[in-house]
Design a protein around this motif. Structure first.
Motif, PDB file in Angstrom:
ATOM      1  N   GLY A  50     -14.538   9.268  -3.660  1.00 32.40           N
ATOM      2  CA  GLY A  50     -15.392   9.607  -2.532  1.00 32.40           C
ATOM      3  C   GLY A  50     -14.714  10.651  -1.677  1.00 32.40           C
ATOM      4  N   PHE A  51     -15.356  10.988  -0.554  1.00 29.12           N
ATOM      5  CA  PHE A  51     -14.791  11.963   0.361  1.00 29.12           C
ATOM      6  C   PHE A  51     -14.903  11.433   1.774  1.00 29.12           C
ATOM      7  N   ASP A  52     -13.784  11.380   2.475  1.00 29.01           N
ATOM      8  CA  ASP A  52     -13.740  10.968   3.872  1.00 29.01           C
ATOM      9  C   ASP A  52     -13.644  12.235   4.708  1.00 29.01           C
ATOM     10  N   GLY A  53     -14.744  12.585   5.385  1.00 28.26           N
ATOM     11  CA  GLY A  53     -14.779  13.809   6.172  1.00 28.26           C
ATOM     12  C   GLY A  53     -13.875  13.777   7.389  1.00 28.26           C
ATOM     13  N   GLY A  54     -13.643  12.589   7.941  1.00 23.13           N
ATOM     14  CA  GLY A  54     -12.784  12.478   9.114  1.00 23.13           C
ATOM     15  C   GLY A  54     -11.324  12.746   8.806  1.00 23.13           C
ATOM     16  N   LYS A  55     -10.855  12.207   7.688  1.00 22.60           N
ATOM     17  CA  LYS A  55      -9.448  12.386   7.299  1.00 22.60           C
ATOM     18  C   LYS A  55      -9.268  13.499   6.270  1.00 22.60           C
ATOM     19  N   LEU A  56     -10.376  14.072   5.813  1.00 20.07           N
ATOM     20  CA  LEU A  56     -10.375  15.122   4.797  1.00 20.07           C
ATOM     21  C   LEU A  56      -9.654  14.667   3.532  1.00 20.07           C
ATOM     22  N   VAL A  57      -9.966  13.442   3.111  1.00 21.47           N
ATOM     23  CA  VAL A  57      -9.374  12.872   1.901  1.00 21.47           C
ATOM     24  C   VAL A  57     -10.428  12.856   0.809  1.00 21.47           C
ATOM     25  N   ASN A  58     -10.092  13.397  -0.335  1.00 24.92           N
ATOM     26  CA  ASN A  58     -10.973  13.383  -1.489  1.00 24.92           C
ATOM     27  C   ASN A  58     -10.365  12.466  -2.534  1.00 24.92           C
ATOM     28  N   GLY A  59     -11.115  11.475  -2.976  1.00 27.14           N
ATOM     29  CA  GLY A  59     -10.598  10.582  -4.012  1.00 27.14           C
ATOM     30  C   GLY A  59     -10.595   9.150  -3.556  1.00 27.14           C
ATOM     31  N   ARG A  60      -9.409   8.589  -3.396  1.00 26.98           N
ATOM     32  CA  ARG A  60      -9.255   7.181  -3.042  1.00 26.98           C
ATOM     33  C   ARG A  60      -8.366   7.022  -1.815  1.00 26.98           C
ATOM     34  N   LYS A  61      -8.564   5.891  -1.135  1.00 28.62           N
ATOM     35  CA  LYS A  61      -7.682   5.532  -0.022  1.00 28.62           C
ATOM     36  C   LYS A  61      -7.041   4.188  -0.347  1.00 28.62           C
ATOM     37  N   ARG A  62      -5.805   4.031   0.086  1.00 32.25           N
ATOM     38  CA  ARG A  62      -5.073   2.797  -0.123  1.00 32.25           C
ATOM     39  C   ARG A  62      -4.875   2.105   1.211  1.00 32.25           C
ATOM     40  N   HIS A  63      -5.213   0.838   1.262  1.00 31.87           N
ATOM     41  CA  HIS A  63      -5.046   0.017   2.453  1.00 31.87           C
ATOM     42  C   HIS A  63      -3.972  -1.006   2.126  1.00 31.87           C
ATOM     43  N   VAL A  64      -2.927  -1.055   2.926  1.00 33.41           N
ATOM     44  CA  VAL A  64      -1.752  -1.867   2.621  1.00 33.41           C
ATOM     45  C   VAL A  64      -1.421  -2.758   3.815  1.00 33.41           C
ATOM     46  N   VAL A  65      -1.088  -4.017   3.530  1.00 33.15           N
ATOM     47  CA  VAL A  65      -0.603  -4.951   4.550  1.00 33.15           C
ATOM     48  C   VAL A  65       0.811  -5.354   4.153  1.00 33.15           C
ATOM     49  N   VAL A  66       1.766  -5.139   5.061  1.00 34.15           N
ATOM     50  CA  VAL A  66       3.159  -5.501   4.810  1.00 34.15           C
ATOM     51  C   VAL A  66       3.656  -6.367   5.954  1.00 34.15           C
ATOM     52  N   ASP A  67       4.755  -7.077   5.713  1.00 36.21           N
ATOM     53  CA  ASP A  67       5.374  -7.846   6.799  1.00 36.21           C
ATOM     54  C   ASP A  67       6.384  -6.955   7.518  1.00 36.21           C
ATOM     55  N   THR A  68       7.123  -7.523   8.464  1.00 40.74           N
ATOM     56  CA  THR A  68       8.051  -6.722   9.265  1.00 40.74           C
ATOM     57  C   THR A  68       9.233  -6.193   8.461  1.00 40.74           C
ATOM     58  N   LEU A  69       9.468  -6.748   7.291  1.00 39.10           N
ATOM     59  CA  LEU A  69      10.523  -6.231   6.415  1.00 39.10           C
ATOM     60  C   LEU A  69      10.002  -5.172   5.450  1.00 39.10           C
ATOM     61  N   GLY A  70       8.690  -4.949   5.457  1.00 36.41           N
ATOM     62  CA  GLY A  70       8.092  -3.984   4.544  1.00 36.41           C
ATOM     63  C   GLY A  70       7.683  -4.578   3.219  1.00 36.41           C
ATOM     64  N   LEU A  71       7.758  -5.906   3.094  1.00 37.83           N
ATOM     65  CA  LEU A  71       7.364  -6.562   1.850  1.00 37.83           C
ATOM     66  C   LEU A  71       5.841  -6.622   1.770  1.00 37.83           C
ATOM     67  N   LEU A  72       5.314  -6.357   0.604  1.00 33.95           N
ATOM     68  CA  LEU A  72       3.881  -6.255   0.391  1.00 33.95           C
ATOM     69  C   LEU A  72       3.197  -7.615   0.484  1.00 33.95           C
ATOM     70  N   LEU A  73       2.190  -7.715   1.356  1.00 32.81           N
ATOM     71  CA  LEU A  73       1.386  -8.927   1.469  1.00 32.81           C
ATOM     72  C   LEU A  73       0.022  -8.743   0.833  1.00 32.81           C
ATOM     73  N   GLY A  74      -0.504  -7.526   0.865  1.00 31.24           N
ATOM     74  CA  GLY A  74      -1.807  -7.253   0.275  1.00 31.24           C
ATOM     75  C   GLY A  74      -2.037  -5.765   0.146  1.00 31.24           C
ATOM     76  N   VAL A  75      -2.817  -5.392  -0.861  1.00 30.91           N
ATOM     77  CA  VAL A  75      -3.151  -3.986  -1.071  1.00 30.91           C
ATOM     78  C   VAL A  75      -4.574  -3.906  -1.601  1.00 30.91           C
ATOM     79  N   MET A  76      -5.269  -2.848  -1.202  1.00 27.41           N
ATOM     80  CA  MET A  76      -6.638  -2.639  -1.657  1.00 27.41           C
ATOM     81  C   MET A  76      -6.864  -1.141  -1.795  1.00 27.41           C
ATOM     82  N   VAL A  77      -7.427  -0.728  -2.924  1.00 30.03           N
ATOM     83  CA  VAL A  77      -7.735   0.673  -3.168  1.00 30.03           C
ATOM     84  C   VAL A  77      -9.245   0.815  -3.155  1.00 30.03           C
ATOM     85  N   THR A  78      -9.737   1.752  -2.345  1.00 32.05           N
ATOM     86  CA  THR A  78     -11.173   1.972  -2.235  1.00 32.05           C
ATOM     87  C   THR A  78     -11.474   3.451  -2.422  1.00 32.05           C
ATOM     88  N   ALA A  79     -12.740   3.741  -2.658  1.00 31.66           N
ATOM     89  CA  ALA A  79     -13.175   5.136  -2.638  1.00 31.66           C
ATOM     90  C   ALA A  79     -12.965   5.672  -1.229  1.00 31.66           C
TER      91      ALA A  79
END
Length: 84
Positions: A12-41
């Motif tokens: 997809g295309f995000d006109g606000g961020k000018l991103v073409n393709g996919r976006k990654r949404h990441v949740v980490v703890d205070t140490l940077g360890l991965l708690l969750g990740v989601m890839v969307t258009a």
């Protein structure tokens, strides 16, 4: 960014961020360890993706007490976190 081999249904295309393709949404703890990740258009809104991802993270990590978020996750997501 999306390559030519990436299917058009997951791009997809995000006109606000000018991103073409996919976006990654990441949740980490205070140490940077991965708690969750989601890839969307890229045309999927940050707030909509945050609702889904936070539900998944809270189910797996039910002791969360404080969540810090980027400025793109404003609006209804704040009320959703407070209500949940």
């Amino acid at each position: 960014k999306a390559d030519a081999v990436v299917g058009a249904d997951s791009r997809g295309f995000d006109g606000g961020k000018l991103v073409n393709g996919r976006k990654r949404h990441v949740v980490v703890d205070t140490l940077g360890l991965l708690l969750g990740v989601m890839v969307t258009a890229a045309d999927t809104g940050d707030r909509a993706a945050a609702h889904v991802l936070l539900e998944q993270v809270v189910d797996a990590h039910h002791r969360l007490a404080l969540i810090w978020a980027d400025g793109g996750y404003t609006g209804s997501i704040v009320e959703h976190c407070l209500a949940t």
